[in-house]
Design an enzyme around this catalytic site. Sequence first.
Site, mmCIF file in Angstrom:
data_model
loop_
_atom_site.group_PDB
_atom_site.id
_atom_site.type_symbol
_atom_site.label_atom_id
_atom_site.label_comp_id
_atom_site.label_asym_id
_atom_site.label_seq_id
_atom_site.Cartn_x
_atom_site.Cartn_y
_atom_site.Cartn_z
ATOM 1 N N ARG A 75 2.833 18.077 5.188
ATOM 2 C CA ARG A 75 1.595 18.937 4.756
ATOM 3 C C ARG A 75 1.788 20.241 4.637
ATOM 4 O O ARG A 75 2.984 20.769 5.442
ATOM 5 C CB ARG A 75 0.833 18.415 5.978
ATOM 6 C CG ARG A 75 0.794 19.034 7.411
ATOM 7 C CD ARG A 75 -0.185 19.101 8.497
ATOM 8 N NE ARG A 75 -0.332 17.472 8.458
ATOM 9 C CZ ARG A 75 -1.548 17.006 7.978
ATOM 10 N NH1 ARG A 75 -2.410 17.683 7.251
ATOM 11 N NH2 ARG A 75 -1.841 15.515 7.993
ATOM 12 N N SER A 107 -1.525 12.198 10.647
ATOM 13 C CA SER A 107 -0.087 12.275 9.973
ATOM 14 C C SER A 107 0.316 10.871 9.277
ATOM 15 O O SER A 107 -0.609 9.947 9.464
ATOM 16 C CB SER A 107 0.727 12.312 11.685
ATOM 17 O OG SER A 107 0.563 13.578 12.192
ATOM 18 N N ALA A 167 17.520 16.885 12.972
ATOM 19 C CA ALA A 167 18.846 16.340 13.211
ATOM 20 C C ALA A 167 18.952 16.159 14.790
ATOM 21 O O ALA A 167 19.684 15.163 15.110
ATOM 22 C CB ALA A 167 19.773 17.631 13.030
ATOM 23 N N GLU A 189 1.857 10.447 15.762
ATOM 24 C CA GLU A 189 3.141 10.856 16.068
ATOM 25 C C GLU A 189 3.220 12.368 16.879
ATOM 26 O O GLU A 189 2.077 13.066 16.871
ATOM 27 C CB GLU A 189 3.871 11.428 14.790
ATOM 28 C CG GLU A 189 2.927 12.010 13.783
ATOM 29 C CD GLU A 189 3.787 13.415 13.618
ATOM 30 O OE1 GLU A 189 4.530 13.703 14.392
ATOM 31 O OE2 GLU A 189 3.360 14.370 12.899
ATOM 32 N N ARG A 235 15.359 20.904 11.705
ATOM 33 C CA ARG A 235 14.463 20.398 12.442
ATOM 34 C C ARG A 235 14.502 19.037 12.930
ATOM 35 O O ARG A 235 13.964 18.692 13.979
ATOM 36 C CB ARG A 235 12.998 20.639 11.478
ATOM 37 C CG ARG A 235 12.227 19.543 11.310
ATOM 38 C CD ARG A 235 11.099 19.622 10.334
ATOM 39 N NE ARG A 235 10.951 21.118 9.659
ATOM 40 C CZ ARG A 235 10.094 21.401 8.647
ATOM 41 N NH1 ARG A 235 9.713 20.500 8.074
ATOM 42 N NH2 ARG A 235 10.188 22.755 8.416
ATOM 43 N N GLN A 284 4.308 21.519 16.243
ATOM 44 C CA GLN A 284 4.288 22.232 14.911
ATOM 45 C C GLN A 284 2.855 23.081 14.665
ATOM 46 O O GLN A 284 3.030 24.199 14.204
ATOM 47 C CB GLN A 284 4.305 21.235 13.664
ATOM 48 C CG GLN A 284 5.782 20.746 13.648
ATOM 49 C CD GLN A 284 5.639 19.414 12.805
ATOM 50 O OE1 GLN A 284 4.720 18.730 12.611
ATOM 51 N NE2 GLN A 284 6.898 19.019 12.533
ATOM 52 N N CYS A 314 6.656 18.413 7.405
ATOM 53 C CA CYS A 314 7.501 17.623 6.386
ATOM 54 C C CYS A 314 6.507 16.776 5.579
ATOM 55 O O CYS A 314 6.779 16.320 4.612
ATOM 56 C CB CYS A 314 8.417 16.522 6.981
ATOM 57 S SG CYS A 314 7.574 15.277 8.130
#
Length: 422
Positions: free
Chosen positions: A48, A107, A192, A112, A190, A118, A46
Amino acid sequence: MLLCYSANHRTTGFDELGRLERGADGVIARLADCDLIAGSVVLSTCNRFEAYLEVPDGTSAQAREATLAAIGASADMPVDEVHGAGALLVGDAVVEHVFAVASGLESIVVGEGEIAGQVRRALESARSRGTVTRELERVFQRASRASRGVQSRTALSQAGRSVVRLALDLAEGRITDWAQTRVLLVGTGRYAGASLAALRARGVRTVQVFSRTGRAAGFAASHGIAAATDLESAVADSDLIVACSVAPQVILDAATVASARRRPAALPRRLIIDLGLPRNVDPSVAQLPDVELLDLETIGAHAEVPELAETAQARALVDEAVADYRRASAEDAVTPALVALRRHVFDVLDGEIAWARRRGDSSPQTEAALRHLAGVLLHTPSVRARELAAQGRADDFGDAISALFGLSARSCPVTDIHRAVS
Protein backbone atom coordinates in the site's frame (compact mmCIF):
# COMPACT_ATOMS: atom_id res chain seq x y z
CA MET A 1 -10.64 18.40 7.36
CA LEU A 2 -8.96 15.04 6.82
CA LEU A 3 -8.14 13.62 3.39
CA CYS A 4 -6.49 10.38 2.35
CA TYR A 5 -5.15 9.07 -0.94
CA SER A 6 -4.97 5.28 -0.71
CA ALA A 7 -3.49 2.94 -3.30
CA ASN A 8 -3.21 -0.68 -2.23
CA HIS A 9 -3.30 -4.27 -3.41
CA ARG A 10 -7.07 -4.01 -3.89
CA THR A 11 -7.10 -0.87 -6.04
CA THR A 12 -4.06 -1.28 -8.30
CA GLY A 13 -1.31 -3.61 -9.49
CA PHE A 14 2.01 -4.15 -7.77
CA ASP A 15 3.92 -2.49 -10.60
CA GLU A 16 2.02 0.75 -9.97
CA LEU A 17 2.49 0.35 -6.21
CA GLY A 18 6.20 -0.05 -6.80
CA ARG A 19 6.34 3.22 -8.74
CA LEU A 20 4.42 4.99 -5.99
CA GLU A 21 6.74 3.64 -3.31
CA ARG A 22 9.82 4.74 -5.25
CA GLY A 23 8.40 8.26 -5.33
CA ALA A 24 7.47 8.36 -1.63
CA ASP A 25 10.29 10.70 -0.58
CA GLY A 26 9.37 13.14 -3.33
CA VAL A 27 5.71 13.03 -2.33
CA ILE A 28 6.61 13.79 1.28
CA ALA A 29 8.68 16.80 0.26
CA ARG A 30 6.08 18.18 -2.14
CA LEU A 31 3.23 17.82 0.36
CA ALA A 32 5.30 19.59 3.03
CA ASP A 33 5.82 22.51 0.66
CA CYS A 34 2.17 22.79 -0.37
CA ASP A 35 0.33 25.77 1.18
CA LEU A 36 -3.01 23.96 0.80
CA ILE A 37 -1.91 21.14 3.14
CA ALA A 38 -1.61 21.78 6.88
CA GLY A 39 -0.09 18.40 7.72
CA SER A 40 0.68 14.98 6.27
CA VAL A 41 1.61 11.41 7.18
CA VAL A 42 2.76 9.09 4.38
CA LEU A 43 2.46 5.31 4.80
CA SER A 44 4.39 3.25 2.25
CA THR A 45 4.55 -0.55 2.64
CA CYS A 46 4.88 -3.61 0.44
CA ASN A 47 1.20 -3.57 -0.49
CA ARG A 48 0.00 0.00 0.00
CA PHE A 49 0.88 3.63 -0.53
CA GLU A 50 -1.18 6.17 1.40
CA ALA A 51 -0.99 9.89 2.10
CA TYR A 52 -3.02 11.11 5.08
CA LEU A 53 -3.59 14.87 5.07
CA GLU A 54 -5.19 17.63 7.08
CA VAL A 55 -6.36 20.59 5.02
CA PRO A 56 -8.24 23.79 5.89
CA ASP A 57 -12.03 23.52 5.66
CA GLY A 58 -13.33 24.55 2.27
CA THR A 59 -10.14 23.66 0.39
CA SER A 60 -10.58 19.90 -0.03
CA ALA A 61 -11.09 20.04 -3.81
CA GLN A 62 -7.95 22.09 -4.39
CA ALA A 63 -5.99 20.00 -1.87
CA ARG A 64 -7.00 16.78 -3.64
CA GLU A 65 -5.78 18.13 -6.97
CA ALA A 66 -2.52 19.28 -5.39
CA THR A 67 -2.04 15.85 -3.76
CA LEU A 68 -2.61 13.95 -7.00
CA ALA A 69 -0.22 16.30 -8.79
CA ALA A 70 2.46 15.83 -6.11
CA ILE A 71 2.14 12.05 -6.27
CA GLY A 72 2.17 12.01 -10.06
CA ALA A 73 5.26 14.23 -10.29
CA SER A 74 7.15 12.12 -7.75
CA ALA A 75 6.18 8.73 -9.17
CA ASP A 76 6.48 9.83 -12.81
CA MET A 77 2.83 8.96 -13.42
CA PRO A 78 0.13 11.01 -15.18
CA VAL A 79 -2.40 12.48 -12.77
CA ASP A 80 -5.21 10.44 -14.36
CA GLU A 81 -3.22 7.26 -13.73
CA VAL A 82 -2.58 8.25 -10.12
CA HIS A 83 -6.29 8.91 -9.66
CA GLY A 84 -7.21 5.55 -11.17
CA ALA A 85 -4.67 3.67 -9.07
CA GLY A 86 -6.13 4.73 -5.73
CA ALA A 87 -9.12 6.06 -3.83
CA LEU A 88 -9.65 9.49 -2.27
CA LEU A 89 -11.27 9.46 1.16
CA VAL A 90 -12.64 12.46 3.05
CA GLY A 91 -13.59 13.16 6.68
CA ASP A 92 -14.93 10.26 8.72
CA ALA A 93 -14.03 7.78 5.97
CA VAL A 94 -10.35 8.60 6.58
CA VAL A 95 -10.68 7.75 10.26
CA GLU A 96 -12.47 4.47 9.55
CA HIS A 97 -9.81 3.54 7.00
CA VAL A 98 -6.70 4.19 9.10
CA PHE A 99 -8.22 2.37 12.10
CA ALA A 100 -8.90 -0.67 9.90
CA VAL A 101 -5.45 -0.48 8.27
CA ALA A 102 -3.62 -0.30 11.61
CA SER A 103 -5.62 -3.29 12.88
CA GLY A 104 -4.61 -5.46 9.92
CA LEU A 105 -8.09 -5.63 8.41
CA GLU A 106 -7.03 -4.16 5.06
CA SER A 107 -3.87 -6.22 4.55
CA ILE A 108 -3.22 -8.95 1.99
CA VAL A 109 -3.13 -11.34 4.93
CA VAL A 110 -5.93 -10.26 7.25
CA GLY A 111 -4.57 -9.80 10.76
CA GLU A 112 -0.89 -9.67 9.72
CA GLY A 113 1.30 -8.26 12.44
CA GLU A 114 3.74 -6.00 10.57
CA ILE A 115 1.26 -3.26 9.64
CA ALA A 116 0.80 -1.90 13.18
CA GLY A 117 4.52 -1.16 13.42
CA GLN A 118 4.55 0.34 9.92
CA VAL A 119 1.72 2.72 10.85
CA ARG A 120 3.54 3.72 14.03
CA ARG A 121 6.79 4.36 12.16
CA ALA A 122 4.97 6.45 9.53
CA LEU A 123 3.72 8.70 12.33
CA GLU A 124 7.17 8.89 13.93
CA SER A 125 8.73 9.86 10.59
CA ALA A 126 6.13 12.58 10.08
CA ARG A 127 6.84 13.87 13.58
CA SER A 128 10.55 14.08 12.83
CA ARG A 129 9.76 16.11 9.70
CA GLY A 130 7.37 18.37 11.59
CA THR A 131 4.40 17.58 9.33
CA VAL A 132 2.04 16.15 11.97
CA THR A 133 -0.90 18.28 13.03
CA ARG A 134 -2.78 17.86 16.30
CA GLU A 135 -5.63 16.09 14.49
CA LEU A 136 -3.39 13.68 12.56
CA GLU A 137 -1.51 12.88 15.76
CA ARG A 138 -4.75 12.07 17.54
CA VAL A 139 -6.11 9.96 14.68
CA PHE A 140 -2.95 7.86 14.41
CA GLN A 141 -2.60 7.50 18.19
CA ARG A 142 -6.16 6.23 18.45
CA ALA A 143 -5.65 3.95 15.43
CA SER A 144 -2.70 2.35 17.22
CA ARG A 145 -4.82 1.99 20.35
CA ALA A 146 -7.54 0.29 18.30
CA SER A 147 -4.91 -2.06 16.84
CA ARG A 148 -3.75 -3.06 20.32
CA GLY A 149 -7.36 -3.67 21.33
CA VAL A 150 -7.91 -6.00 18.37
CA GLN A 151 -4.69 -7.84 19.15
CA SER A 152 -5.48 -8.33 22.83
CA ARG A 153 -9.20 -9.06 22.58
CA THR A 154 -9.34 -11.32 19.51
CA ALA A 155 -7.39 -14.24 18.09
CA LEU A 156 -7.05 -12.46 14.74
CA SER A 157 -3.31 -11.93 15.14
CA GLN A 158 -2.92 -15.69 15.66
CA ALA A 159 -5.00 -16.50 12.61
CA GLY A 160 -3.40 -13.76 10.54
CA ARG A 161 0.00 -14.49 9.08
CA SER A 162 2.70 -12.24 7.75
CA VAL A 163 3.43 -12.08 4.04
CA VAL A 164 6.72 -13.87 4.69
CA ARG A 165 5.07 -16.75 6.52
CA LEU A 166 2.32 -17.02 3.93
CA ALA A 167 4.90 -17.16 1.12
CA LEU A 168 6.70 -20.00 2.86
CA ASP A 169 3.38 -21.76 3.48
CA LEU A 170 2.74 -21.60 -0.27
CA ALA A 171 6.26 -22.93 -0.87
CA GLU A 172 5.65 -25.87 1.48
CA GLY A 173 4.32 -28.10 -1.28
CA ARG A 174 7.40 -27.48 -3.43
CA ILE A 175 9.96 -28.24 -0.70
CA THR A 176 10.84 -31.89 -0.02
CA ASP A 177 13.02 -31.34 3.05
CA TRP A 178 13.54 -27.90 4.59
CA ALA A 179 16.68 -29.09 6.39
CA GLN A 180 18.32 -29.99 3.06
CA THR A 181 17.15 -26.85 1.25
CA ARG A 182 19.87 -24.41 0.23
CA VAL A 183 18.55 -20.85 0.54
CA LEU A 184 19.73 -17.53 -0.86
CA LEU A 185 18.43 -14.29 0.67
CA VAL A 186 18.65 -11.34 -1.70
CA GLY A 187 18.65 -8.15 0.35
CA THR A 188 19.28 -7.17 3.95
CA GLY A 189 16.31 -4.82 4.36
CA ARG A 190 12.83 -4.82 5.74
CA TYR A 191 11.96 -8.52 5.34
CA ALA A 192 15.38 -10.15 5.46
CA GLY A 193 15.46 -10.74 9.22
CA ALA A 194 11.83 -11.92 9.31
CA SER A 195 12.44 -14.20 6.33
CA LEU A 196 15.51 -15.75 7.96
CA ALA A 197 13.65 -16.34 11.23
CA ALA A 198 10.73 -17.96 9.41
CA LEU A 199 13.08 -20.18 7.37
CA ARG A 200 14.92 -21.32 10.47
CA ALA A 201 11.61 -22.09 12.18
CA ARG A 202 10.96 -24.55 9.37
CA GLY A 203 14.32 -26.22 9.87
CA VAL A 204 16.43 -24.54 7.17
CA ARG A 205 20.14 -24.85 7.97
CA THR A 206 22.02 -23.56 4.92
CA VAL A 207 21.51 -19.87 4.11
CA GLN A 208 23.63 -17.28 2.35
CA VAL A 209 22.81 -13.62 1.75
CA PHE A 210 23.59 -11.29 -1.14
CA SER A 211 23.30 -7.51 -1.11
CA ARG A 212 23.86 -5.22 -4.09
CA THR A 213 24.92 -2.46 -1.65
CA GLY A 214 27.69 -4.46 0.06
CA ARG A 215 25.83 -5.01 3.33
CA ALA A 216 25.78 -8.79 3.09
CA ALA A 217 28.91 -9.30 5.20
CA GLY A 218 27.54 -7.33 8.15
CA PHE A 219 24.11 -8.99 7.97
CA ALA A 220 25.69 -12.44 7.65
CA ALA A 221 28.00 -11.89 10.62
CA SER A 222 25.16 -10.71 12.85
CA HIS A 223 22.89 -13.62 11.88
CA GLY A 224 25.38 -16.48 11.66
CA ILE A 225 25.02 -17.18 7.92
CA ALA A 226 27.30 -16.93 4.88
CA ALA A 227 27.75 -13.83 2.73
CA ALA A 228 27.68 -14.20 -1.07
CA THR A 229 29.75 -11.87 -3.21
CA ASP A 230 28.78 -13.18 -6.65
CA LEU A 231 25.03 -13.28 -7.39
CA GLU A 232 25.17 -15.74 -10.28
CA SER A 233 27.24 -18.24 -8.31
CA ALA A 234 24.93 -17.93 -5.31
CA VAL A 235 21.85 -18.52 -7.51
CA ALA A 236 23.46 -21.64 -8.98
CA ASP A 237 24.11 -22.98 -5.48
CA SER A 238 20.54 -22.41 -4.21
CA ASP A 239 17.25 -24.19 -4.75
CA LEU A 240 15.20 -21.57 -2.86
CA ILE A 241 15.76 -17.84 -3.38
CA VAL A 242 13.95 -15.28 -1.24
CA ALA A 243 14.29 -11.75 -2.65
CA CYS A 244 13.44 -9.12 -0.04
CA SER A 245 15.41 -6.01 -0.96
CA VAL A 246 14.19 -2.40 -1.00
CA ALA A 247 16.17 -1.78 -4.20
CA PRO A 248 14.37 0.53 -6.64
CA GLN A 249 15.07 -1.78 -9.58
CA VAL A 250 15.16 -5.46 -10.52
CA ILE A 251 18.12 -7.30 -8.97
CA LEU A 252 17.62 -10.81 -10.32
CA ASP A 253 16.92 -10.96 -14.04
CA ALA A 254 16.27 -13.86 -16.40
CA ALA A 255 19.75 -13.70 -17.93
CA THR A 256 21.42 -14.16 -14.53
CA VAL A 257 19.20 -17.11 -13.62
CA ALA A 258 19.66 -18.71 -17.04
CA SER A 259 23.43 -18.35 -16.80
CA ALA A 260 23.41 -19.77 -13.27
CA ARG A 261 21.47 -22.83 -14.45
CA ARG A 262 24.17 -23.59 -17.01
CA ARG A 263 26.96 -23.76 -14.44
CA PRO A 264 28.37 -27.30 -14.08
CA ALA A 265 27.54 -27.72 -10.38
CA ALA A 266 24.25 -25.81 -10.45
CA LEU A 267 21.29 -27.31 -8.63
CA PRO A 268 18.67 -28.56 -11.09
CA ARG A 269 15.54 -26.77 -9.84
CA ARG A 270 14.80 -23.53 -7.97
CA LEU A 271 11.87 -21.76 -6.42
CA ILE A 272 12.10 -17.96 -6.30
CA ILE A 273 10.00 -15.92 -3.86
CA ASP A 274 9.90 -12.20 -4.65
CA LEU A 275 8.81 -10.09 -1.67
CA GLY A 276 10.22 -6.87 -3.09
CA LEU A 277 8.25 -3.77 -3.90
CA PRO A 278 9.27 -2.63 -6.42
CA ARG A 279 9.91 -6.09 -7.85
CA ASN A 280 13.30 -7.60 -7.06
CA VAL A 281 12.87 -10.32 -9.71
CA ASP A 282 12.13 -10.01 -13.42
CA PRO A 283 8.81 -11.85 -13.98
CA SER A 284 10.26 -13.46 -17.12
CA VAL A 285 12.37 -15.80 -14.95
CA ALA A 286 9.18 -17.85 -14.58
CA GLN A 287 9.51 -18.79 -18.26
CA LEU A 288 12.82 -20.57 -17.68
CA PRO A 289 12.81 -24.38 -17.36
CA ASP A 290 12.69 -25.75 -13.81
CA VAL A 291 12.15 -22.28 -12.29
CA GLU A 292 9.02 -21.30 -10.37
CA LEU A 293 8.26 -17.75 -9.22
CA LEU A 294 6.04 -16.68 -6.33
CA ASP A 295 5.63 -12.88 -6.31
CA LEU A 296 3.40 -10.59 -4.26
CA GLU A 297 0.56 -10.83 -6.76
CA THR A 298 0.59 -14.62 -6.57
CA ILE A 299 0.86 -14.55 -2.78
CA GLY A 300 -2.03 -12.09 -2.53
CA ALA A 301 -4.21 -14.25 -4.78
CA HIS A 302 -3.69 -17.20 -2.43
CA ALA A 303 -4.06 -15.31 0.84
CA GLU A 304 -6.53 -17.15 3.06
CA VAL A 305 -9.06 -15.27 5.13
CA PRO A 306 -8.85 -16.19 8.84
CA GLU A 307 -11.86 -17.37 10.78
CA LEU A 308 -14.81 -15.16 9.86
CA ALA A 309 -15.89 -14.88 13.49
CA GLU A 310 -12.54 -13.40 14.49
CA THR A 311 -12.64 -10.95 11.59
CA ALA A 312 -16.17 -9.89 12.48
CA GLN A 313 -15.23 -9.38 16.12
CA ALA A 314 -12.18 -7.34 15.10
CA ARG A 315 -14.28 -5.14 12.83
CA ALA A 316 -16.77 -4.60 15.65
CA LEU A 317 -13.93 -3.45 17.91
CA VAL A 318 -12.64 -1.11 15.22
CA ASP A 319 -16.14 0.30 14.71
CA GLU A 320 -16.39 0.89 18.45
CA ALA A 321 -13.02 2.68 18.47
CA VAL A 322 -14.12 4.86 15.54
CA ALA A 323 -17.32 5.76 17.40
CA ASP A 324 -15.28 6.73 20.47
CA TYR A 325 -13.09 8.93 18.31
CA ARG A 326 -16.13 10.62 16.80
CA ARG A 327 -17.59 11.31 20.23
CA ALA A 328 -14.32 12.84 21.37
CA SER A 329 -14.11 14.92 18.19
CA ALA A 330 -17.68 16.09 18.67
CA GLU A 331 -16.89 17.25 22.19
CA ASP A 332 -13.85 19.07 20.85
CA ALA A 333 -16.08 20.83 18.33
CA VAL A 334 -18.37 22.19 21.04
CA THR A 335 -15.68 22.92 23.63
CA PRO A 336 -14.79 26.46 22.41
CA ALA A 337 -18.45 27.54 22.67
CA LEU A 338 -18.80 25.87 26.06
CA VAL A 339 -15.66 27.57 27.31
CA ALA A 340 -16.93 30.92 26.04
CA LEU A 341 -20.15 30.47 28.02
CA ARG A 342 -18.35 29.44 31.19
CA ARG A 343 -15.92 32.34 30.91
CA HIS A 344 -18.82 34.74 30.49
CA VAL A 345 -20.69 33.41 33.52
CA PHE A 346 -17.65 33.31 35.79
CA ASP A 347 -16.42 36.71 34.61
CA VAL A 348 -19.81 38.17 35.53
CA LEU A 349 -19.71 36.32 38.86
CA ASP A 350 -16.17 37.53 39.62
CA GLY A 351 -17.27 41.10 38.87
CA GLU A 352 -20.25 40.86 41.21
CA ILE A 353 -18.16 39.32 43.99
CA ALA A 354 -15.53 42.07 43.60
CA TRP A 355 -18.28 44.72 43.77
CA ALA A 356 -19.72 43.09 46.91
CA ARG A 357 -16.30 42.99 48.54
CA ARG A 358 -15.84 46.70 47.96
CA ARG A 359 -19.15 47.30 49.75
CA GLY A 360 -18.22 44.94 52.58
CA ASP A 361 -21.19 42.63 51.81
CA SER A 362 -19.17 39.49 50.92
CA SER A 363 -18.09 36.51 53.01
CA PRO A 364 -16.18 33.32 52.08
CA GLN A 365 -19.34 31.29 52.61
CA THR A 366 -21.37 33.55 50.33
CA GLU A 367 -18.74 33.49 47.60
CA ALA A 368 -18.52 29.68 47.76
CA ALA A 369 -22.30 29.40 47.54
CA LEU A 370 -22.42 31.72 44.51
CA ARG A 371 -19.69 29.77 42.71
CA HIS A 372 -21.51 26.51 43.45
CA LEU A 373 -24.74 28.01 42.11
CA ALA A 374 -23.00 29.09 38.91
CA GLY A 375 -21.65 25.56 38.45
CA VAL A 376 -25.11 24.06 38.98
CA LEU A 377 -26.66 26.47 36.47
CA LEU A 378 -23.98 25.63 33.89
CA HIS A 379 -24.32 21.86 34.30
CA THR A 380 -27.43 21.48 32.11
CA PRO A 381 -26.07 23.63 29.24
CA SER A 382 -22.83 21.63 29.41
CA VAL A 383 -24.65 18.30 29.16
CA ARG A 384 -26.88 19.63 26.39
CA ALA A 385 -23.86 20.95 24.48
CA ARG A 386 -22.30 17.49 24.41
CA GLU A 387 -25.59 15.91 23.37
CA LEU A 388 -25.87 18.32 20.45
CA ALA A 389 -22.25 17.68 19.53
CA ALA A 390 -22.87 13.92 19.46
CA GLN A 391 -25.72 14.59 17.01
CA GLY A 392 -23.45 16.67 14.80
CA ARG A 393 -25.14 19.90 15.91
CA ALA A 394 -22.26 21.65 17.70
CA ASP A 395 -22.95 24.79 15.67
CA ASP A 396 -26.47 24.96 17.15
CA PHE A 397 -25.02 25.46 20.61
CA GLY A 398 -22.66 28.14 19.35
CA ASP A 399 -25.55 29.91 17.63
CA ALA A 400 -27.61 29.72 20.83
CA ILE A 401 -25.04 31.38 23.10
CA SER A 402 -24.41 33.96 20.41
CA ALA A 403 -28.13 34.82 20.25
CA LEU A 404 -28.63 34.83 24.03
CA PHE A 405 -25.40 36.37 25.29
CA GLY A 406 -23.70 37.84 22.23
CA LEU A 407 -20.78 35.41 22.66
CA SER A 408 -18.53 34.01 19.94
CA ALA A 409 -16.55 30.79 20.35
CA ARG A 410 -13.94 32.26 18.02
CA SER A 411 -13.10 34.83 20.67
CA CYS A 412 -12.10 32.14 23.15
CA PRO A 413 -8.29 31.87 23.36
CA VAL A 414 -6.92 28.41 22.60
CA THR A 415 -5.07 28.43 25.93
CA ASP A 416 -8.42 28.66 27.73
CA ILE A 417 -9.88 25.49 26.20
CA HIS A 418 -8.58 23.34 29.07
CA ARG A 419 -10.85 25.23 31.44
CA ALA A 420 -13.97 23.57 30.04
CA VAL A 421 -15.38 21.12 32.57
CA SER A 422 -18.24 18.71 32.60
